[in-house]
Design a protein around this motif. Structure first.
Motif, PDB file in Angstrom:
ATOM      1  N   ALA A 127      54.099  33.992 108.969  1.00 51.49           N
ATOM      2  CA  ALA A 127      54.129  34.855 107.963  1.00 51.49           C
ATOM      3  C   ALA A 127      52.736  35.565 108.412  1.00 51.49           C
ATOM      4  CB  ALA A 127      53.379  34.067 106.135  1.00 51.49           C
ATOM      5  N   LYS A 128      52.121  35.053 109.253  1.00 54.53           N
ATOM      6  CA  LYS A 128      51.030  36.256 109.119  1.00 54.53           C
ATOM      7  C   LYS A 128      51.603  36.721 110.589  1.00 54.53           C
ATOM      8  CE  LYS A 128      46.172  36.376 110.706  1.00 54.53           C
ATOM      9  NZ  LYS A 128      44.683  34.984 110.539  1.00 54.53           N
ATOM     10  N   ALA A 129      51.903  35.508 111.804  1.00 51.23           N
ATOM     11  CA  ALA A 129      52.565  36.214 113.013  1.00 51.23           C
ATOM     12  C   ALA A 129      53.711  37.254 112.909  1.00 51.23           C
ATOM     13  CB  ALA A 129      53.204  34.980 113.521  1.00 51.23           C
ATOM     14  N   ALA A 130      54.579  36.752 111.501  1.00 49.71           N
ATOM     15  CA  ALA A 130      55.994  37.970 111.347  1.00 49.71           C
ATOM     16  C   ALA A 130      55.297  39.039 111.402  1.00 49.71           C
ATOM     17  CB  ALA A 130      56.586  37.216 110.610  1.00 49.71           C
ATOM     18  N   ILE A 131      53.866  38.730 109.969  1.00 50.29           N
ATOM     19  CA  ILE A 131      53.442  40.317 109.997  1.00 50.29           C
ATOM     20  C   ILE A 131      52.976  40.714 110.964  1.00 50.29           C
ATOM     21  CG2 ILE A 131      51.289  41.896 108.654  1.00 50.29           C
ATOM     22  CD1 ILE A 131      51.833  39.518 106.550  1.00 50.29           C
ATOM     23  N   GLY A 132      52.452  40.171 111.343  1.00 52.61           N
ATOM     24  CA  GLY A 132      51.461  40.961 113.283  1.00 52.61           C
ATOM     25  C   GLY A 132      52.719  41.200 114.116  1.00 52.61           C
ATOM     26  N   GLN A 133      53.218  40.810 114.269  1.00 55.23           N
ATOM     27  CA  GLN A 133      55.278  40.843 114.740  1.00 55.23           C
ATOM     28  C   GLN A 133      55.109  43.114 114.619  1.00 55.23           C
ATOM     29  OE1 GLN A 133      56.142  40.617 117.994  1.00 55.23           O
ATOM     30  NE2 GLN A 133      54.162  39.078 118.099  1.00 55.23           N
ATOM     31  N   VAL A 134      55.698  42.942 113.552  1.00 49.03           N
ATOM     32  CA  VAL A 134      56.137  43.941 112.259  1.00 49.03           C
ATOM     33  C   VAL A 134      55.264  44.939 112.782  1.00 49.03           C
ATOM     34  CG1 VAL A 134      56.650  45.068 110.461  1.00 49.03           C
ATOM     35  CG2 VAL A 134      57.741  42.802 111.015  1.00 49.03           C
ATOM     36  N   GLN A 135      53.786  44.745 112.551  1.00 53.99           N
ATOM     37  CA  GLN A 135      53.569  46.049 112.907  1.00 53.99           C
ATOM     38  C   GLN A 135      52.682  46.525 114.357  1.00 53.99           C
ATOM     39  OE1 GLN A 135      49.444  44.084 111.124  1.00 53.99           O
ATOM     40  NE2 GLN A 135      49.234  44.975 109.292  1.00 53.99           N
ATOM     41  N   SER A 136      52.988  44.873 115.604  1.00 54.37           N
ATOM     42  CA  SER A 136      52.892  45.383 116.786  1.00 54.37           C
ATOM     43  C   SER A 136      53.867  46.400 117.004  1.00 54.37           C
ATOM     44  CB  SER A 136      52.797  44.376 117.653  1.00 54.37           C
ATOM     45  OG  SER A 136      52.289  43.982 117.257  1.00 54.37           O
ATOM     46  N   GLY A 143      51.321  49.502 106.500  1.00 55.29           N
ATOM     47  CA  GLY A 143      49.920  50.107 105.365  1.00 55.29           C
ATOM     48  C   GLY A 143      50.413  48.953 104.577  1.00 55.29           C
ATOM     49  N   GLN A 144      51.124  48.703 104.144  1.00 52.90           N
ATOM     50  CA  GLN A 144      51.768  48.151 102.516  1.00 52.90           C
ATOM     51  C   GLN A 144      50.851  45.738 103.657  1.00 52.90           C
ATOM     52  OE1 GLN A 144      54.950  48.698 101.419  1.00 52.90           O
ATOM     53  NE2 GLN A 144      53.957  50.197  99.947  1.00 52.90           N
ATOM     54  N   LEU A 145      51.626  46.196 104.792  1.00 55.59           N
ATOM     55  CA  LEU A 145      51.719  44.426 105.123  1.00 55.59           C
ATOM     56  C   LEU A 145      49.920  43.847 105.534  1.00 55.59           C
ATOM     57  CD1 LEU A 145      54.455  44.435 107.437  1.00 55.59           C
ATOM     58  CD2 LEU A 145      54.833  43.392 105.340  1.00 55.59           C
ATOM     59  N   GLN A 146      49.423  44.843 105.692  1.00 57.98           N
ATOM     60  CA  GLN A 146      48.136  45.356 106.025  1.00 57.98           C
ATOM     61  C   GLN A 146      47.405  44.212 105.278  1.00 57.98           C
ATOM     62  OE1 GLN A 146      46.631  44.600 109.485  1.00 57.98           O
ATOM     63  NE2 GLN A 146      44.868  43.994 108.169  1.00 57.98           N
ATOM     64  N   LYS A 147      47.285  44.831 103.776  1.00 56.87           N
ATOM     65  CA  LYS A 147      46.856  45.204 102.752  1.00 56.87           C
ATOM     66  C   LYS A 147      47.117  43.772 102.174  1.00 56.87           C
ATOM     67  CE  LYS A 147      45.494  46.577  97.934  1.00 56.87           C
ATOM     68  NZ  LYS A 147      44.588  45.759  97.674  1.00 56.87           N
ATOM     69  N   ILE A 148      48.463  43.206 102.033  1.00 52.56           N
ATOM     70  CA  ILE A 148      48.939  41.999 101.551  1.00 52.56           C
ATOM     71  C   ILE A 148      48.592  41.188 102.052  1.00 52.56           C
ATOM     72  CG2 ILE A 148      51.365  40.631 100.903  1.00 52.56           C
ATOM     73  CD1 ILE A 148      52.687  43.653 100.161  1.00 52.56           C
ATOM     74  N   SER A 149      48.746  40.816 103.721  1.00 49.94           N
ATOM     75  CA  SER A 149      47.881  40.249 103.971  1.00 49.94           C
ATOM     76  C   SER A 149      47.028  40.006 103.512  1.00 49.94           C
ATOM     77  CB  SER A 149      48.702  40.062 106.153  1.00 49.94           C
ATOM     78  OG  SER A 149      48.053  39.236 106.831  1.00 49.94           O
ATOM     79  N   GLN A 150      45.665  40.604 103.750  1.00 51.95           N
ATOM     80  CA  GLN A 150      44.952  40.697 104.096  1.00 51.95           C
ATOM     81  C   GLN A 150      44.033  40.199 102.463  1.00 51.95           C
ATOM     82  OE1 GLN A 150      42.505  44.781 104.687  1.00 51.95           O
ATOM     83  NE2 GLN A 150      42.709  44.512 106.629  1.00 51.95           N
ATOM     84  N   ASP A 151      44.775  40.256 101.103  1.00 55.75           N
ATOM     85  CA  ASP A 151      44.558  39.865 100.414  1.00 55.75           C
ATOM     86  C   ASP A 151      45.118  38.323 100.106  1.00 55.75           C
ATOM     87  OD1 ASP A 151      43.695  42.390  99.353  1.00 55.75           O
ATOM     88  OD2 ASP A 151      46.143  42.771  98.426  1.00 55.75           O
ATOM     89  N   GLU A 168      57.415  57.905 108.693  1.00 54.16           N
ATOM     90  CA  GLU A 168      56.176  58.106 107.829  1.00 54.16           C
ATOM     91  C   GLU A 168      56.504  56.599 106.599  1.00 54.16           C
ATOM     92  OE1 GLU A 168      56.495  59.849 103.344  1.00 54.16           O
ATOM     93  OE2 GLU A 168      56.334  61.109 104.966  1.00 54.16           O
ATOM     94  N   GLU A 169      57.743  56.424 106.740  1.00 55.32           N
ATOM     95  CA  GLU A 169      57.686  55.136 105.612  1.00 55.32           C
ATOM     96  C   GLU A 169      57.034  53.943 106.917  1.00 55.32           C
ATOM     97  OE1 GLU A 169      61.935  54.455 104.256  1.00 55.32           O
ATOM     98  OE2 GLU A 169      61.543  56.535 103.395  1.00 55.32           O
ATOM     99  N   LEU A 170      57.465  53.841 108.298  1.00 55.82           N
ATOM    100  CA  LEU A 170      57.121  52.770 108.918  1.00 55.82           C
ATOM    101  C   LEU A 170      55.511  52.142 108.429  1.00 55.82           C
ATOM    102  CD1 LEU A 170      59.355  52.830 111.592  1.00 55.82           C
ATOM    103  CD2 LEU A 170      59.673  51.032 110.246  1.00 55.82           C
ATOM    104  N   GLU A 171      54.837  53.485 108.609  1.00 58.11           N
ATOM    105  CA  GLU A 171      53.037  53.732 108.457  1.00 58.11           C
ATOM    106  C   GLU A 171      52.925  53.130 107.305  1.00 58.11           C
ATOM    107  OE1 GLU A 171      50.781  54.133 110.460  1.00 58.11           O
ATOM    108  OE2 GLU A 171      52.490  53.749 112.266  1.00 58.11           O
ATOM    109  N   GLN A 172      54.124  53.333 106.266  1.00 57.10           N
ATOM    110  CA  GLN A 172      53.432  53.510 104.809  1.00 57.10           C
ATOM    111  C   GLN A 172      53.475  51.824 105.277  1.00 57.10           C
ATOM    112  OE1 GLN A 172      55.598  55.590 102.284  1.00 57.10           O
ATOM    113  NE2 GLN A 172      54.509  57.097 102.086  1.00 57.10           N
ATOM    114  N   LEU A 173      54.077  50.734 105.728  1.00 57.97           N
ATOM    115  CA  LEU A 173      54.542  49.530 105.500  1.00 57.97           C
ATOM    116  C   LEU A 173      54.332  49.168 106.120  1.00 57.97           C
ATOM    117  CD1 LEU A 173      57.326  46.723 105.309  1.00 57.97           C
ATOM    118  CD2 LEU A 173      58.527  47.534 107.114  1.00 57.97           C
TER     119      LEU A 173
END
Length: 93
Positions: free
Chosen positions: A10-19, A77-85, A70-75
């Motif tokens: 999950a952590k890797a997938a979040i990183g890939q989406v963000q990249s 940010g949300q993934l970053q926060k969720i991942s950190q939490d 805009e929606e991708l930037e929101q996504l």
């Protein structure tokens, strides 16, 4: 109690989406915008179909691209926060 799970996969997938969002996809949207602006210039491209592009096709497309960006930037940010939490709560940070 609700389940909280975040694997390395999950952590890797979040990183890939963000990249993809920060490195490639939003850059491609910006590149499309630049070319759309070029094609919207009557001194570059003109005629009935070019006027239709300039008057309706491109403005509608640009609005959709701006909204997607805009929606991708929101996504992102949300993934970053969720991942950190999740990783902070689970000690996997």
């Amino acid at each position: 109690m609700s389940r909280v799970l975040s694997t390395e996969q999950a952590k890797a997938a979040i990183g890939q989406v963000q990249s993809i969002i920060t490195g490639g996809f939003t850059d491609q949207i910006s590149a499309l915008d630049a070319q759309g602006r070029v094609l919207s210039e009557p001194n570059v491209w003109d005629g009935p179909l070019a006027a239709e592009f300039r008057g309706s096709t491109w403005p509608e497309t640009k609005a959709a691209l701006d909204k997607a960006k805009e929606e991708l930037e929101q996504l992102r940010g949300q993934l970053q926060k969720i991942s950190q939490d999740i990783f902070s709560a689970g000690g996997g940070a």
